[in-house]
Design a protein around this motif. Structure first.
Motif, PDB file in Angstrom:
ATOM      1  N   GLY A   1       0.811  -1.204   0.000  1.00  7.33           N
ATOM      2  CA  GLY A   1       0.000   0.000   0.000  1.00  7.33           C
ATOM      3  C   GLY A   1       0.847   1.258   0.000  1.00  7.33           C
ATOM      4  O   GLY A   1       2.002   1.256   0.438  1.00  7.33           O
ATOM      5  N   LYS A   2       0.278   2.326  -0.530  1.00 10.10           N
ATOM      6  CA  LYS A   2       0.931   3.635  -0.487  1.00 10.10           C
ATOM      7  C   LYS A   2       0.365   4.374   0.704  1.00 10.10           C
ATOM      8  O   LYS A   2      -0.794   4.806   0.702  1.00 10.10           O
ATOM      9  CB  LYS A   2       0.667   4.396  -1.782  1.00 10.10           C
ATOM     10  CG  LYS A   2       1.406   5.717  -1.871  1.00 10.10           C
ATOM     11  CD  LYS A   2       1.214   6.365  -3.228  1.00 10.10           C
ATOM     12  CE  LYS A   2       2.012   7.655  -3.344  1.00 10.10           C
ATOM     13  NZ  LYS A   2       1.853   8.282  -4.675  1.00 10.10           N
ATOM     14  N   LEU A   3       1.170   4.513   1.745  1.00  9.61           N
ATOM     15  CA  LEU A   3       0.713   5.079   3.011  1.00  9.61           C
ATOM     16  C   LEU A   3       1.262   6.475   3.239  1.00  9.61           C
ATOM     17  O   LEU A   3       2.401   6.768   2.880  1.00  9.61           O
ATOM     18  CB  LEU A   3       1.128   4.194   4.185  1.00  9.61           C
ATOM     19  CG  LEU A   3       0.343   2.897   4.389  1.00  9.61           C
ATOM     20  CD1 LEU A   3       0.867   1.805   3.481  1.00  9.61           C
ATOM     21  CD2 LEU A   3       0.413   2.453   5.835  1.00  9.61           C
ATOM     22  N   GLU A   4       0.442   7.297   3.862  1.00 10.74           N
ATOM     23  CA  GLU A   4       0.871   8.636   4.266  1.00 10.74           C
ATOM     24  C   GLU A   4       0.626   8.778   5.758  1.00 10.74           C
ATOM     25  O   GLU A   4      -0.502   8.639   6.230  1.00 10.74           O
ATOM     26  CB  GLU A   4       0.085   9.703   3.502  1.00 10.74           C
ATOM     27  CG  GLU A   4       0.518  11.122   3.842  1.00 10.74           C
ATOM     28  CD  GLU A   4      -0.240  12.158   3.037  1.00 10.74           C
ATOM     29  OE1 GLU A   4      -0.674  13.175   3.634  1.00 10.74           O
ATOM     30  OE2 GLU A   4      -0.404  11.951   1.816  1.00 10.74           O
ATOM     31  N   VAL A   5       1.699   9.034   6.492  1.00  7.04           N
ATOM     32  CA  VAL A   5       1.617   9.236   7.943  1.00  7.04           C
ATOM     33  C   VAL A   5       1.890  10.704   8.221  1.00  7.04           C
ATOM     34  O   VAL A   5       2.938  11.236   7.848  1.00  7.04           O
ATOM     35  CB  VAL A   5       2.632   8.350   8.690  1.00  7.04           C
ATOM     36  CG1 VAL A   5       2.563   8.624  10.195  1.00  7.04           C
ATOM     37  CG2 VAL A   5       2.380   6.876   8.397  1.00  7.04           C
ATOM     38  N   ASN A   6       0.950  11.351   8.873  1.00  5.69           N
ATOM     39  CA  ASN A   6       1.065  12.779   9.172  1.00  5.69           C
ATOM     40  C   ASN A   6       1.008  12.964  10.689  1.00  5.69           C
ATOM     41  O   ASN A   6      -0.063  12.856  11.295  1.00  5.69           O
ATOM     42  CB  ASN A   6      -0.074  13.547   8.492  1.00  5.69           C
ATOM     43  CG  ASN A   6       0.156  15.047   8.509  1.00  5.69           C
ATOM     44  OD1 ASN A   6       1.175  15.515   8.998  1.00  5.69           O
ATOM     45  ND2 ASN A   6      -0.799  15.792   7.994  1.00  5.69           N
ATOM     46  N   ALA A   7       2.166  13.207  11.299  1.00  4.55           N
ATOM     47  CA  ALA A   7       2.250  13.386  12.747  1.00  4.55           C
ATOM     48  C   ALA A   7       2.452  14.860  13.077  1.00  4.55           C
ATOM     49  O   ALA A   7       3.258  15.536  12.428  1.00  4.55           O
ATOM     50  CB  ALA A   7       3.402  12.564  13.317  1.00  4.55           C
ATOM     51  N   LYS A   8       1.730  15.349  14.085  1.00  8.26           N
ATOM     52  CA  LYS A   8       1.813  16.772  14.448  1.00  8.26           C
ATOM     53  C   LYS A   8       1.992  16.918  15.955  1.00  8.26           C
ATOM     54  O   LYS A   8       1.526  16.107  16.741  1.00  8.26           O
ATOM     55  CB  LYS A   8       0.552  17.514  13.999  1.00  8.26           C
ATOM     56  CG  LYS A   8       0.366  17.552  12.481  1.00  8.26           C
ATOM     57  CD  LYS A   8      -0.882  18.319  12.100  1.00  8.26           C
ATOM     58  CE  LYS A   8      -1.064  18.367  10.586  1.00  8.26           C
ATOM     59  NZ  LYS A   8      -2.287  19.114  10.201  1.00  8.26           N
ATOM     60  N   PHE A   9       2.666  18.012  16.317  1.00 12.51           N
ATOM     61  CA  PHE A   9       2.868  18.342  17.729  1.00 12.51           C
ATOM     62  C   PHE A   9       2.586  19.818  17.937  1.00 12.51           C
ATOM     63  O   PHE A   9       3.165  20.674  17.258  1.00 12.51           O
ATOM     64  CB  PHE A   9       4.304  18.011  18.157  1.00 12.51           C
ATOM     65  CG  PHE A   9       4.670  18.570  19.499  1.00 12.51           C
ATOM     66  CD1 PHE A   9       3.879  18.338  20.623  1.00 12.51           C
ATOM     67  CD2 PHE A   9       5.810  19.343  19.649  1.00 12.51           C
ATOM     68  CE1 PHE A   9       4.211  18.868  21.854  1.00 12.51           C
ATOM     69  CE2 PHE A   9       6.163  19.876  20.876  1.00 12.51           C
ATOM     70  CZ  PHE A   9       5.349  19.633  21.986  1.00 12.51           C
ATOM     71  N   TYR A  10       1.676  20.106  18.861  1.00 11.49           N
ATOM     72  CA  TYR A  10       1.334  21.484  19.216  1.00 11.49           C
ATOM     73  C   TYR A  10       1.779  21.715  20.657  1.00 11.49           C
ATOM     74  O   TYR A  10       1.231  21.131  21.598  1.00 11.49           O
ATOM     75  CB  TYR A  10      -0.172  21.725  19.087  1.00 11.49           C
ATOM     76  CG  TYR A  10      -0.712  21.405  17.712  1.00 11.49           C
ATOM     77  CD1 TYR A  10      -0.649  22.338  16.680  1.00 11.49           C
ATOM     78  CD2 TYR A  10      -1.278  20.163  17.451  1.00 11.49           C
ATOM     79  CE1 TYR A  10      -1.138  22.045  15.420  1.00 11.49           C
ATOM     80  CE2 TYR A  10      -1.773  19.860  16.185  1.00 11.49           C
ATOM     81  CZ  TYR A  10      -1.702  20.798  15.180  1.00 11.49           C
ATOM     82  OH  TYR A  10      -2.186  20.490  13.934  1.00 11.49           O
ATOM     83  N   SER A  11       2.788  22.582  20.842  1.00 11.39           N
ATOM     84  CA  SER A  11       3.335  22.842  22.164  1.00 11.39           C
ATOM     85  C   SER A  11       2.336  23.615  23.020  1.00 11.39           C
ATOM     86  O   SER A  11       1.650  24.525  22.542  1.00 11.39           O
ATOM     87  CB  SER A  11       4.643  23.626  22.046  1.00 11.39           C
ATOM     88  OG  SER A  11       5.128  23.967  23.326  1.00 11.39           O
ATOM     89  N   ALA A  12       2.269  23.261  24.308  1.00  5.14           N
ATOM     90  CA  ALA A  12       1.353  23.940  25.220  1.00  5.14           C
ATOM     91  C   ALA A  12       1.797  25.380  25.481  1.00  5.14           C
ATOM     92  O   ALA A  12       0.983  26.233  25.819  1.00  5.14           O
ATOM     93  CB  ALA A  12       1.270  23.173  26.541  1.00  5.14           C
ATOM     94  N   SER A  13       3.079  25.657  25.277  1.00  8.50           N
ATOM     95  CA  SER A  13       3.591  26.995  25.533  1.00  8.50           C
ATOM     96  C   SER A  13       3.285  27.978  24.413  1.00  8.50           C
ATOM     97  O   SER A  13       3.554  29.171  24.542  1.00  8.50           O
ATOM     98  CB  SER A  13       5.111  26.930  25.753  1.00  8.50           C
ATOM     99  OG  SER A  13       5.751  26.426  24.591  1.00  8.50           O
ATOM    100  N   GLY A  14       2.714  27.463  23.331  1.00  2.89           N
ATOM    101  CA  GLY A  14       2.392  28.354  22.214  1.00  2.89           C
ATOM    102  C   GLY A  14       3.643  28.700  21.447  1.00  2.89           C
ATOM    103  O   GLY A  14       4.133  27.929  20.640  1.00  2.89           O
ATOM    104  N   GLU A  15       4.210  29.868  21.712  1.00  6.03           N
ATOM    105  CA  GLU A  15       5.444  30.288  21.036  1.00  6.03           C
ATOM    106  C   GLU A  15       6.600  29.405  21.497  1.00  6.03           C
ATOM    107  O   GLU A  15       6.836  29.238  22.694  1.00  6.03           O
ATOM    108  CB  GLU A  15       5.759  31.756  21.353  1.00  6.03           C
ATOM    109  CG  GLU A  15       4.760  32.739  20.770  1.00  6.03           C
ATOM    110  CD  GLU A  15       4.832  32.764  19.248  1.00  6.03           C
ATOM    111  OE1 GLU A  15       5.924  32.515  18.693  1.00  6.03           O
ATOM    112  OE2 GLU A  15       3.792  33.037  18.624  1.00  6.03           O
TER     113      GLU A  15
END
Length: 287
Positions: A60-74
């Protein structure tokens, strides 16, 4: 167990340090082709995630999209000194062996993976949590593949039942088919005003019946049906095996059609090819 190559899963979880999310989606592909998109904070675990994926997914052709949003904002950015030292050391070696090399652009150097880090977070903890979240998303992803695979297997089974019915119908017509040879020969002889004795007639009928004998093709089609059902029950990736088997199905259907001299058998041979093509289209989605 049959798995589809098409599926989607998404997981998101909030922590003290921020929020992590991961999406896994896939479409048909002859081989396994994973693509990972993730921020630099997570980049050190990419190879680990790839290995986890390869252990459980084969095609299969797979796409993994991982994201991280810091709690500190900036983000409070800092430099990974050891990473910077390794990169600059490699650049110095190149500079000494390449004539007229351009000076290093500092902005480009900062953009090199792993140079800039967020100094306010524990990167190791973030990476550990992402690994667990990825495993959970992978569980959902495979469950979706399994559900879709069961639907595909059911669709294939329906067509196998139809193929078996057609094979039985053709087999039942064979005695009548032979009688048709006999009647046609007798009629042609009469039209030509030729007297044909019974022994000669039967010899000709036997020759025609041998040329048009489809018993072997029918037996092979029955065998292919059994083999297809057996493969669908096997564990692991079975798509390629099934795809090859469809070629064998087609070969017998084509031979059957070329031998057919009776309209009803010709129609059945055509219907066989339609059913085989429908199965082949379903199998393109199977891992």
């Amino acid at each position: 167990m049959t798995y589809s190559m098409t599926a989607f899963a998404r997981k998101e979880q909030s922590y003290d340090f921020g929020t992590l999310s991961v999406e896994i989606k896939s479409v048909n592909q002859r081989y396994l082709e994973p693509t990972f998109r993730m921020p630099e904070t997570l980049r050190p675990i990419e190879m680990k995630l790839r290995e986890l994926l390869k252990k459980r997914v084969k095609r299969g052709k797979l796409e993994v999209n991982a994201k991280f949003y810091s709690a500190s904002g900036e983000q409070a950015l800092d430099i990974d000194e050891s990473r910077l030292k390794a990169v600059t050391g490699a650049l110095n070696k190149l500079e000494g062996s390449v004539n007229n090399s351009a000076p290093v652009n500092l902005i480009q150097l900062l953009q090199y993976p792993g140079i800039l880090i967020d100094s306010e977070i524990d990167a190791e903890q973030v990476q550990q949590e992402m690994t667990q979240l990825f495993n959970a998303a992978l569980d959902d992803f495979l469950a979706g593949r399994e559900r879709e695979g069961a639907v595909l297997a059911e669709a294939i089974e329906e067509r196998l039942v139809d193929i078996t019915a057609i094979v039985e119908a053709i087999r039942a017509e064979v005695p009548e088919w032979v009688q048709t040879f006999r009647d046609n020969l007798r009629e042609k002889a009469q039209n030509l005003g030729v007297e044909m004795d019974a022994d000669r007639l039967e010899q000709e009928v036997v020759l025609l019946a041998q040329k048009a004998d489809v018993a072997e093709e029918l037996d092979r089609l029955d065998g292919h049906v059994k083999e297809c059902r057996s493969i669908l029950k096997q564990k692991g990736a079975v798509g390629r095996k099934l795809d090859f088997l469809m070629q064998e199905f087609n070969r017998e259907a084509n031979t059957l059609g070329s031998k057919a001299t009776k309209e009803s058998i010709t129609r059945n041979a055509v219907q066989l090819k339609v059913l085989i093509e429908q199965m082949r289209e379903q199998i393109q989605n199977i891992e």
